[in-house]
Scaffold this motif. Structure first.
Motif, PDB file in Angstrom:
ATOM      1  N   GLY A  26       0.900  47.306  58.998  1.00 43.90           N
ATOM      2  CA  GLY A  26       0.779  47.859  60.305  1.00 43.90           C
ATOM      3  C   GLY A  26       1.731  49.082  60.713  1.00 43.90           C
ATOM      4  N   LYS A  27       2.190  49.611  59.561  1.00 47.01           N
ATOM      5  CA  LYS A  27       3.158  50.819  59.818  1.00 47.01           C
ATOM      6  C   LYS A  27       2.404  51.984  59.841  1.00 47.01           C
ATOM      7  N   ILE A  28       2.744  52.985  60.752  1.00 49.74           N
ATOM      8  CA  ILE A  28       1.951  54.389  60.961  1.00 49.74           C
ATOM      9  C   ILE A  28       2.305  54.976  59.683  1.00 49.74           C
ATOM     10  N   MET A  29       1.206  55.716  59.314  1.00 48.28           N
ATOM     11  CA  MET A  29       1.267  56.509  57.884  1.00 48.28           C
ATOM     12  C   MET A  29       1.184  58.011  58.380  1.00 48.28           C
ATOM     13  N   LYS A  30       1.339  58.940  57.461  1.00 40.41           N
ATOM     14  CA  LYS A  30       1.378  60.107  57.468  1.00 40.41           C
ATOM     15  C   LYS A  30      -0.206  60.693  57.495  1.00 40.41           C
ATOM     16  N   GLY A  31      -0.818  61.317  58.612  1.00 43.09           N
ATOM     17  CA  GLY A  31      -1.977  61.860  58.625  1.00 43.09           C
ATOM     18  C   GLY A  31      -2.115  63.172  57.990  1.00 43.09           C
ATOM     19  N   PRO A  32      -3.486  63.593  57.940  1.00 50.07           N
ATOM     20  CA  PRO A  32      -3.496  64.833  57.109  1.00 50.07           C
ATOM     21  C   PRO A  32      -2.825  65.985  57.610  1.00 50.07           C
ATOM     22  N   GLY A  33      -2.462  66.130  58.905  1.00 46.51           N
ATOM     23  CA  GLY A  33      -1.753  67.335  59.479  1.00 46.51           C
ATOM     24  C   GLY A  33      -0.224  67.009  59.499  1.00 46.51           C
ATOM     25  N   TYR A  34       0.198  65.951  58.861  1.00 48.37           N
ATOM     26  CA  TYR A  34       1.546  65.690  59.126  1.00 48.37           C
ATOM     27  C   TYR A  34       2.515  66.829  58.739  1.00 48.37           C
ATOM     28  N   PHE A  35       3.354  67.012  59.538  1.00 50.69           N
ATOM     29  CA  PHE A  35       4.658  67.606  59.343  1.00 50.69           C
ATOM     30  C   PHE A  35       5.972  67.113  59.657  1.00 50.69           C
ATOM     31  N   LYS A  36       6.847  67.341  58.603  1.00 47.25           N
ATOM     32  CA  LYS A  36       8.235  66.856  58.665  1.00 47.25           C
ATOM     33  C   LYS A  36       8.902  67.368  59.986  1.00 47.25           C
ATOM     34  N   PRO A  37       9.748  66.804  60.885  1.00 42.21           N
ATOM     35  CA  PRO A  37      10.532  67.260  61.688  1.00 42.21           C
ATOM     36  C   PRO A  37      11.585  68.422  61.114  1.00 42.21           C
ATOM     37  N   ASN A  38      11.789  69.485  61.546  1.00 44.65           N
ATOM     38  CA  ASN A  38      12.824  70.351  61.266  1.00 44.65           C
ATOM     39  C   ASN A  38      13.802  70.135  62.201  1.00 44.65           C
ATOM     40  N   LEU A  39      14.686  69.214  61.698  1.00 47.10           N
ATOM     41  CA  LEU A  39      16.032  68.965  62.693  1.00 47.10           C
ATOM     42  C   LEU A  39      17.208  69.785  61.994  1.00 47.10           C
ATOM     43  N   GLU A  40      17.290  70.613  60.913  1.00 50.33           N
ATOM     44  CA  GLU A  40      18.024  71.338  60.740  1.00 50.33           C
ATOM     45  C   GLU A  40      18.503  72.529  61.680  1.00 50.33           C
ATOM     46  N   GLN A  41      17.424  72.999  62.330  1.00 49.17           N
ATOM     47  CA  GLN A  41      17.786  73.892  63.282  1.00 49.17           C
ATOM     48  C   GLN A  41      18.520  73.644  64.558  1.00 49.17           C
ATOM     49  N   PHE A  42      18.772  72.259  64.643  1.00 52.72           N
ATOM     50  CA  PHE A  42      19.360  71.546  65.704  1.00 52.72           C
ATOM     51  C   PHE A  42      20.955  71.391  65.428  1.00 52.72           C
ATOM     52  N   ILE A  43      21.261  71.438  64.012  1.00 59.47           N
ATOM     53  CA  ILE A  43      22.691  71.304  63.635  1.00 59.47           C
ATOM     54  C   ILE A  43      23.651  72.416  63.834  1.00 59.47           C
ATOM     55  N   PRO A  44      24.661  71.986  64.468  1.00 62.18           N
ATOM     56  CA  PRO A  44      25.551  73.101  64.972  1.00 62.18           C
ATOM     57  C   PRO A  44      26.285  73.553  63.353  1.00 62.18           C
ATOM     58  N   LYS A  45      26.718  74.811  63.553  1.00 65.25           N
ATOM     59  CA  LYS A  45      27.736  75.328  62.244  1.00 65.25           C
ATOM     60  C   LYS A  45      29.053  74.543  62.130  1.00 65.25           C
ATOM     61  N   ARG A  46      29.452  74.270  63.279  1.00 67.23           N
ATOM     62  CA  ARG A  46      30.926  73.496  63.239  1.00 67.23           C
ATOM     63  C   ARG A  46      30.424  72.207  64.139  1.00 67.23           C
ATOM     64  N   ILE A  47      31.054  71.128  63.831  1.00 61.53           N
ATOM     65  CA  ILE A  47      31.196  70.053  64.637  1.00 61.53           C
ATOM     66  C   ILE A  47      32.514  69.595  64.632  1.00 61.53           C
ATOM     67  N   PRO A  48      33.184  70.003  65.940  1.00 61.49           N
ATOM     68  CA  PRO A  48      34.851  69.435  65.761  1.00 61.49           C
ATOM     69  C   PRO A  48      35.343  68.087  65.538  1.00 61.49           C
ATOM     70  N   VAL A  49      34.362  67.162  66.012  1.00 67.48           N
ATOM     71  CA  VAL A  49      34.733  65.792  65.613  1.00 67.48           C
ATOM     72  C   VAL A  49      34.859  65.504  63.861  1.00 67.48           C
ATOM     73  N   PHE A  50      34.044  66.303  63.266  1.00 64.45           N
ATOM     74  CA  PHE A  50      34.044  66.134  61.524  1.00 64.45           C
ATOM     75  C   PHE A  50      34.861  67.346  61.094  1.00 64.45           C
ATOM     76  N   ASP A  51      35.037  68.362  61.630  1.00 66.59           N
ATOM     77  CA  ASP A  51      35.778  69.687  61.306  1.00 66.59           C
ATOM     78  C   ASP A  51      36.979  69.445  61.566  1.00 66.59           C
ATOM     79  N   GLY A  52      37.626  68.694  62.130  1.00 73.18           N
ATOM     80  CA  GLY A  52      39.121  68.609  62.300  1.00 73.18           C
ATOM     81  C   GLY A  52      39.606  69.507  63.460  1.00 73.18           C
ATOM     82  N   GLU A  53      38.727  69.957  64.601  1.00 73.80           N
ATOM     83  CA  GLU A  53      39.137  70.483  65.495  1.00 73.80           C
ATOM     84  C   GLU A  53      39.695  69.685  66.712  1.00 73.80           C
TER      85      GLU A  53
END
Length: 171
Positions: A144-171
């Protein structure tokens, strides 16, 4: 009071409404089996968030590993099962509260990471809608899991990742 302007608040509500609309199309009359599959997929995603973490001490390494193993096993069991778990009437309010709190705390984690979660959710929603076939219907596997159809595209989440993330980059 929210710091978002009404347009931003509307976008947030529309994003979650779009997610709900996808499920209403995919599962117009959910079954017990579909509930188990969805709950399993939910725990699978929690396990994936743990996979993304880099433990920095021995205890965290052990706990993250054990949580991943347990969540993966539970997710797999739920997705292959039916009538494995239920939510008794006296616990349904608690269950809904937990789901709502997970939405809130997940949004909070994203905010701490400076992830534009509304925009990212819109991208994931677009990707999810692309899983449907050319007639706009879901394609499901034997569990019953929804599968990927013929027009499927993977979400491009890289575009939303900031260059620096203070909580990880020690700021």
């Amino acid at each position: 009071m929210s710091n978002q302007n009404p347009k931003q608040q509307s976008l947030s509500a529309n994003s979650l409404s779009a997610t709900l609309a996808w499920f209403e199309k995919a599962r117009p009359t959910p079954t017990n089996k579909q509930f188990h599959t969805q709950l399993g997929v939910h725990y699978e995603e929690v396990e994936e968030s743990l996979e993304a973490l880099t433990p920095l001490d021995g205890k965290a390494m052990y706990l993250v590993h054990e949580a991943r193993v347990a969540l993966r096993a539970l997710a797999d069991h739920l997705k292959k099962s039916q009538h494995t778990v239920t939510v008794d009437p006296e616990n349904r309010s608690l269950f809904l509260d937990s789901i709502c709190d997970q939405l809130v705390t997940g949004t909070g984690v994203a905010a701490h990471c400076l992830f534009p979660v509304v925009e990212a959710l819109n991208e994931v929603n677009s990707s999810n809608w692309s899983k449907f076939d050319e007639h706009g219907n879901p394609i499901v596997d034997a569990n019953g899991k929804i599968m990927k159809g013929p027009g499927y595209f993977k979400p491009n989440l890289e575009q939303f990742i900031p260059k620096r993330i203070p909580v990880f980059d020690g700021e």
